[in-house]
Design a protein around this motif. Structure first.
Motif, PDB file in Angstrom:
ATOM      1  N   CYS A   1       0.674  -1.109   0.171  1.00 17.91           N
ATOM      2  CA  CYS A   1       0.067   0.162  -0.128  1.00 17.91           C
ATOM      3  C   CYS A   1       0.863   1.272  -0.165  1.00 17.91           C
ATOM      4  O   CYS A   1       0.587   2.235  -0.753  1.00 17.91           O
ATOM      5  N   ILE A   2       1.774   1.289   0.787  1.00 13.15           N
ATOM      6  CA  ILE A   2       2.751   2.447   1.019  1.00 13.15           C
ATOM      7  C   ILE A   2       3.294   2.675  -0.282  1.00 13.15           C
ATOM      8  O   ILE A   2       3.487   3.923  -0.881  1.00 13.15           O
TER       9      ILE A   2
ATOM     10  N   GLU B   1       2.737   6.028  -2.891  1.00 12.51           N
ATOM     11  CA  GLU B   1       3.810   7.130  -2.973  1.00 12.51           C
ATOM     12  C   GLU B   1       4.106   7.082  -4.700  1.00 12.51           C
ATOM     13  O   GLU B   1       4.301   8.603  -4.903  1.00 12.51           O
ATOM     14  N   LEU B   2       4.076   5.971  -5.275  1.00 13.38           N
ATOM     15  CA  LEU B   2       4.231   6.299  -6.891  1.00 13.38           C
ATOM     16  C   LEU B   2       2.893   6.748  -7.352  1.00 13.38           C
ATOM     17  O   LEU B   2       3.079   7.504  -8.406  1.00 13.38           O
ATOM     18  N   LEU B   3       1.860   6.662  -6.853  1.00 15.83           N
ATOM     19  CA  LEU B   3       0.573   7.192  -7.553  1.00 15.83           C
ATOM     20  C   LEU B   3       0.723   8.906  -7.331  1.00 15.83           C
ATOM     21  O   LEU B   3       0.343   9.545  -8.167  1.00 15.83           O
TER      22      LEU B   3
ATOM     23  N   LYS C   1       4.012   8.660 -14.944  1.00  8.88           N
ATOM     24  CA  LYS C   1       3.909   7.367 -15.715  1.00  8.88           C
ATOM     25  C   LYS C   1       3.268   6.289 -14.920  1.00  8.88           C
ATOM     26  O   LYS C   1       2.300   5.080 -15.508  1.00  8.88           O
ATOM     27  N   TYR C   2       3.295   6.277 -13.782  1.00  8.61           N
ATOM     28  CA  TYR C   2       2.525   5.310 -13.034  1.00  8.61           C
ATOM     29  C   TYR C   2       0.887   5.465 -12.920  1.00  8.61           C
ATOM     30  O   TYR C   2       0.244   4.525 -12.931  1.00  8.61           O
ATOM     31  N   ARG C   3       0.571   6.894 -12.843  1.00 12.57           N
ATOM     32  CA  ARG C   3      -0.661   7.060 -13.077  1.00 12.57           C
ATOM     33  C   ARG C   3      -1.282   6.681 -14.550  1.00 12.57           C
ATOM     34  O   ARG C   3      -2.432   6.266 -14.794  1.00 12.57           O
ATOM     35  N   ASP C   4      -0.465   6.962 -15.445  1.00 10.40           N
ATOM     36  CA  ASP C   4      -0.660   6.513 -16.792  1.00 10.40           C
ATOM     37  C   ASP C   4      -0.981   4.984 -17.062  1.00 10.40           C
ATOM     38  O   ASP C   4      -2.083   4.552 -17.523  1.00 10.40           O
ATOM     39  N   ILE C   5      -0.136   4.228 -16.402  1.00 12.68           N
ATOM     40  CA  ILE C   5      -0.609   2.788 -16.417  1.00 12.68           C
ATOM     41  C   ILE C   5      -1.778   2.199 -15.777  1.00 12.68           C
ATOM     42  O   ILE C   5      -2.256   1.500 -16.380  1.00 12.68           O
ATOM     43  N   ILE C   6      -2.097   2.942 -14.680  1.00  9.97           N
ATOM     44  CA  ILE C   6      -3.323   2.687 -14.042  1.00  9.97           C
ATOM     45  C   ILE C   6      -4.403   3.128 -15.077  1.00  9.97           C
ATOM     46  O   ILE C   6      -5.500   2.448 -15.101  1.00  9.97           O
TER      47      ILE C   6
END
Length: 542
Positions: free
Chosen positions: A455-456, A460-462, A467-472
């Motif tokens: 979760c942590i 943090e990446l979100l 790029k992480y948000r784009d993957i989501i």
């Protein structure tokens, strides 16, 4: 010129009240007192009639390294010999032991006052006069760490979490102490002091007076009262019985711990029980249980006092022998809702008010329901008939397919700042921007530790990585033809919720105490970032 008193480096122990029989203050090994390995030393005059000294001379031995290198070098005769000495002194009907060399291994630790040294250090030192700490993390792996600094520093400068770690050792220097400028406190007290030995009785009285003070409360160490050491033999006996139950029943809530921060050069271990022994590379519960099962020893006849771990050090010829009792960590409740922690052969009672504060802090986050979702119970098995979180996640996503996607076991790589890690975003992701991470509690803190970490890291990446948000967004779009975030550069954190999904058999969320503390801290970390949190209690009907 007035002659200075000689400087001594003493390591001293205080024994419990009424423990004044010297024969019982030596350690028992296989039922025999190690006092037989020592010779008594006569004192010089009647001024020291309350002191008894003992010396142990070992036979000279050839060092290990010469044996190994004989094929290359023609060594002359080389032998090592170590001598150990200790003396006992009784003052005000309390007995102290002062140890030199390796004689501290001969002390009967079940007879000593376990918080003697650390409490004196906390009473004599201020929060800004600390030079080193040892701390043990109180969770499934019970890591032991040591931090040092060349000069006195504030306690806050050390990486010490008073909610998640047990202060194992405290050292520093001070001008305020009446008996020593330098102190290292743990179960023993190590002092460097100038002393006229004719005044050693007064020195011991000063130690006793310091132990009975409560300066630690105003010195900034009041947190040590949250875990109170229990010295009552009957309660310790109960703890030993519960330890045996856990070994016999293969209870995974038991953890074997790192022996000491002093043993930094561990080569291997040897498990020893009576005439049985086995050398192992790693010390953990699985290797211990395997040894006991292979020798048909894991039964009610098992005597923990005969079960030892020999710690083989690369820089010593002789191993350090420690009882399995000294190397175990577990928690338990007893009557009247009392919570206990057993570690390093010490029994701690968790202060009830402290325990209730943790429970109250968690209550506001715990739920059994989620809006728009069918939270199904866990009773899912794979083709082999084994319980499976993966099958559960598949079923959960099918029953809520209109609003969720299943990201279980989908690991994403090449995330900025974590280019070599495989990141699992969550197990279930909902249209309501709920990131649900699910783990089954199996009477061990290990799986919960992985849950908190997942979760942590994901949170943090979100927050930090576009790029992480784009993957989501793409992952959600591939299933529901719609992205989760309208603007990848500016997400509304208040719309996002991270959910700790914990599968548990009991009606209430019954976790180990320090897992609750870790969960509370993890929640605080995420909430402080502006993202919401829930703890989903999932029924286990298996």
């Amino acid at each position: 010129m007035i002659a200075k008193n000689p400087t001594f480096t003493f390591v001293c122990y205080l024994f419990k009240e009424n423990e004044n029989d010297i024969n019982k203050l030596f350690k028992l090994v296989k039922g025999q007192s190690v006092i037989n390995e020592y010779d008594p030393i006569e004192v010089k005059n009647d001024n020291f009639n309350n002191i008894q000294g003992f010396i142990k001379k070992t036979e000279p031995k050839e060092p290990k390294w010469t044996k190994k290198l004989k094929t290359v070098f023609n060594f002359p005769k080389i032998e090592n010999q170590s001598n150990s000495f200790l003396f006992f002194i009784t003052v005000k009907n309390r007995t102290f032991a002062f140890t030199m060399g390796y004689s501290y291994h001969s002390i009967n630790k079940s007879k000593i006052v376990q918080d003697f040294g650390i409490k004196i250090a906390a009473n004599e030192l201020d929060m800004y006069s600390i030079k080193a700490i040892d701390a043990r993390r109180l969770d499934y792996n019970a890591k032991l760490k040591r931090e040092t600094t060349p000069n006195n520093d504030f306690m806050s400068s050390f990486d010490f979490d008073k909610n998640m770690e047990l202060l194992h050792s405290l050292s520093g220097t001070t001008d305020k102490s009446t008996f020593s400028k330098s102190l290292i406190g743990k179960d023993s007290l190590k002092v460097i002091t100038e002393l006229n030995l004719d005044l050693i009785n007064d020195f011991c009285i000063n130690l006793l007076d310091s132990y009975n003070k409560t300066n630690f409360k105003t010195n900034g160490f009041d947190f040590i009262e949250n875990l109170k050491i229990i010295d009552f033999d009957e309660e310790i006996k109960v703890a030993h019985e519960k330890l045996k139950e856990r070994i016999v029943n293969k209870d995974k809530s038991l953890t074997l711990i790192q022996p000491s921060a002093d043993y930094y050069d561990i080569d291997s271990y040897t498990i020893e029980y009576k005439n049985y022994n086995k050398k192992i590379d790693e010390l953990n519960l699985d290797t211990l249980l395997l040894f006991l099962e292979q020798n048909n020893l894991r039964n009610n006849e098992l005597n923990l006092k005969d079960l030892y771990i020999n710690i083989n050090l690369g820089n010593k010829d002789e191993p350090v022998k420690q009882s399995i009792i000294e190397l175990s960590y577990f928690e338990y409740f007893i009557k009247e809702n009392k919570k206990y922690i057993f570690t390093d052969n010490k029994l701690y009672h968790v202060k009830t008010s402290y325990y209730k504060i943790i429970d109250k802090d968690l209550e506001e986050y715990i739920t059994k329901e989620l809006k728009d979702l069918n939270v199904i119970a866990f009773n899912h098995k794979n083709e082999k008939g084994e319980l499976s979180e993966g099958i559960y996640n598949d079923d959960f996503s099918i029953k809520n397919s209109h609003i969720v996607i299943n990201l279980d076991k989908q690991n994403f790589k090449n995330i900025p700042n974590r280019p070599y890690d495989k990141i699992e975003i969550c197990d279930i992701l909902t249209k309501n921007k709920e990131f649900i991470c699910i783990k089954r509690y199996k009477n061990s803190s290990q799986s919960l530790s992985h849950l908190l970490s997942q979760c942590i890291v994901s949170c943090e990446l979100l927050i930090n990585e576009k790029k992480y948000r784009d993957i989501i967004n793409k992952s959600f779009y591939n299933v529901h033809s719609i992205g989760l975030f309208d603007d990848l550069d500016n997400i509304n954190k208040n719309e996002i919720t991270y959910i700790y999904g914990i599968i548990s058999k009991k009606e209430i969320l019954d976790l180990p105490f320090f897992s609750k503390i870790a969960l509370r801290q993890s929640i605080k970390n995420i909430v402080s970032s502006g993202i919401k949190v829930k703890v989903l209690k999932i029924d286990n009907n298996s």
